[in-house]
Design an enzyme around this catalytic site. Structure first.
Site, mmCIF file in Angstrom:
data_model
loop_
_atom_site.group_PDB
_atom_site.id
_atom_site.type_symbol
_atom_site.label_atom_id
_atom_site.label_comp_id
_atom_site.label_asym_id
_atom_site.label_seq_id
_atom_site.Cartn_x
_atom_site.Cartn_y
_atom_site.Cartn_z
ATOM 1 N N LYS A 178 -19.255 4.912 8.466
ATOM 2 C CA LYS A 178 -17.818 4.945 8.766
ATOM 3 C C LYS A 178 -17.089 5.933 7.865
ATOM 4 O O LYS A 178 -16.148 6.603 8.304
ATOM 5 C CB LYS A 178 -17.228 3.546 8.612
ATOM 6 N N SER B 125 0.817 -1.225 0.000
ATOM 7 C CA SER B 125 0.000 0.000 0.000
ATOM 8 C C SER B 125 0.846 1.267 0.000
ATOM 9 O O SER B 125 0.575 2.224 0.730
ATOM 10 C CB SER B 125 -0.962 0.004 1.207
ATOM 11 N N ASP C 8 -8.132 -0.894 -1.069
ATOM 12 C CA ASP C 8 -9.526 -0.535 -0.790
ATOM 13 C C ASP C 8 -10.343 -0.441 -2.073
ATOM 14 O O ASP C 8 -11.433 -1.012 -2.185
ATOM 15 C CB ASP C 8 -9.596 0.790 -0.025
ATOM 16 N N ARG D 56 -11.768 -9.350 4.436
ATOM 17 C CA ARG D 56 -12.473 -8.969 3.214
ATOM 18 C C ARG D 56 -12.365 -10.014 2.101
ATOM 19 O O ARG D 56 -13.242 -10.075 1.234
ATOM 20 C CB ARG D 56 -11.968 -7.607 2.727
#
Length: 441
Positions: free
Chosen positions: A423, A203, A320, A351
């Site tokens: 969120k 990332s 994401d 996920r």
């Protein structure tokens, strides 16, 4: 803030077209709040994200003695910096499920010293933080686990820092490195701080956001590729005066994918060519799948160019936004493979497992690996009740399964616990309804 019922029934949508103004970036919002709090001077933050995660950070800063004000009902805030030292030295801090809050705050509180406890919802206590704690305790901070070792809750006490060179693994979460980078200037009054990365760093675009914002607050970071970072002695955070939070590029992905799947054009405003967020590179994946994409300085637009092509790509750089591709793969002309997404396992939920389970409900054939997903689209997307696992991105991604309704007239999709979008994007389903021209209920 919008409140939804326990579930939301979405009807199939024939077409997607329109313009969406994006909420502020979560990654930028929480980093900016903490930097403004730690800086010398007062910072005017414009277009801060209104969400559960930013609320968690604001409340924590308030408990730590940081003064801030919201300007009317806008998303503009004034934050009065404490120049590197929180006024309150003992506090119990609730972190919800906000990784962008607990990790940087843990590092900042550990190096400045005090008596603090940090805890959150049950899922937060399943998200690893051991690599960060190990890196900090190795230089003399005093952080203890009050539950399972390696995970929150945490108890921070005043330590004695005896070294200024830290090492942290880069392959679990980039937020650990972000936390160390943000805390480092609090230790550089007399001595340089060096941060070494062990192994590959995942990332990387999120680290670019961190470095960009640290620089805006007056601190220069010298880097040796992605393997080491040096913060020279004598630096401190100084308010830039005014700072604007750009739109959330991860949130942009749902609308751009809708345009690519169901006609378009769909335009998002608030993020574009000049973005500091790596997730704008999501559009490269859409282009690989055959969509037409246009970009301006502060907007991006996508539209369909026929049936989407299957994709086989490495998504380590945009974990994401890659979730959106997994659902868009339902509309592709063959099997798609998302590679190098192992970090999904330690996010708001596992996920990879959650995505595989819910895609299968819609008729897809899904092969789940430790760090990859292979999605073979169904001949027809089935009606299903989608579980969201208290994960905002699961709820938003799966709204895309309602598109191209002409091929499956009468099918419906239910989103369980839609409130979890609070969120990062409390008004998400209203915005999605506008571009798909469908009522919500």
């Amino acid at each position: 803030m919008k409140h939804y019922p326990h579930y939301l029934d979405l009807k199939p949508a024939m077409h997607a077209k329109g313009v969406v103004r994006l909420p502020g970036s979560k990654s930028i919002s929480n980093r900016t709040l903490l930097l403004a709090a730690l800086a010398q001077g007062t910072t005017h933050i414009r277009d801060l994200l209104a969400s559960d995660d930013t609320h968690v950070m604001l409340m924590a800063l308030q408990k730590l003695g940081v003064k801030w004000e919201q300007i009317g009902e806008s998303q503009d805030y004034i934050v009065h910096g404490v120049d590197g030292s929180f006024p309150v030295h003992q506090a119990d801090l609730f972190m919800g499920n906000a990784g962008t809050a607990i990790r940087p705050l843990t590092a900042a509180l550990a190096v400045t010293g005090g008596d603090y406890t940090l805890h959150g919802v049950s899922r937060m206590h399943e998200r690893p933080i051991g690599d960060l704690v190990d890196a900090l305790n190795a230089i003399g901070t005093h952080i203890e686990y009050t539950g399972e070792p390696g995970y929150p809750p945490l108890h921070i006490q005043r330590g004695r820092i005896h070294a200024h060179e830290m090492s942290v693994r880069g392959n679990v979460s980039s937020q650990f490195l972000t936390a160390l980078l943000m805390a480092a200037p609090l230790m550089t009054r007399e001595q340089d701080v060096i941060i070494n990365v062990i192994g590959d760093l995942i990332s990387k675009p999120y680290i670019e956001i961190t470095l960009n914002l640290i620089q805006r607050f007056g601190v220069e970071v010298q880097r040796n590729g992605w393997q080491s970072f040096t913060i020279k002695a004598g630096q401190r955070y100084i308010s830039p005066g005014n700072i604007h939070v750009e739109g959330d590029a991860s949130s942009a992905s749902y609308f751009l994918a809708a345009g690519a799947i169901a006609g378009g054009p769909v335009r998002v405003e608030g993020v574009g060519r000049d973005s500091i967020q790596g997730d704008v590179r999501f559009v490269e994946a859409l282009e690989q799948m055959g969509a037409t994409v246009r970009m301006g300085d502060n907007w991006i637009e996508a539209e369909s160019n026929g049936v989407l092509r299957a994709i086989d790509a490495d998504f380590n750089h945009i974990p994401d936004a890659a979730m959106t591709i997994a659902v868009a793969a339902l509309y592709a002309d063959g099997p798609s493979i998302l590679r190098n997404i192992g970090s999904w396992r330690v996010k708001e939920t596992d996920r990879i497992s959650a995505m595989a389970t819910e895609l299968r409900k819609l008729g897809a054939i899904v092969e789940e690996g430790e760090d990859y997903l292979k999605v073979t689209p169904p001949a027809e997307i089935l009606s299903a009740a989608i579980d969201t696992y208290d994960d905002h991105r699961m709820a938003m991604c799966f709204s895309l399964a309602t598109l191209d309704g002409a091929a499956r007239r009468g099918n419906k999709e239910r989103i369980n616990d839609p409130q979890c979008v609070a969120k990062t994007f409390p008004e998400y389903f209203e915005a999605f309804a506008k571009v798909t021209e469908e009522s919500l209920f």
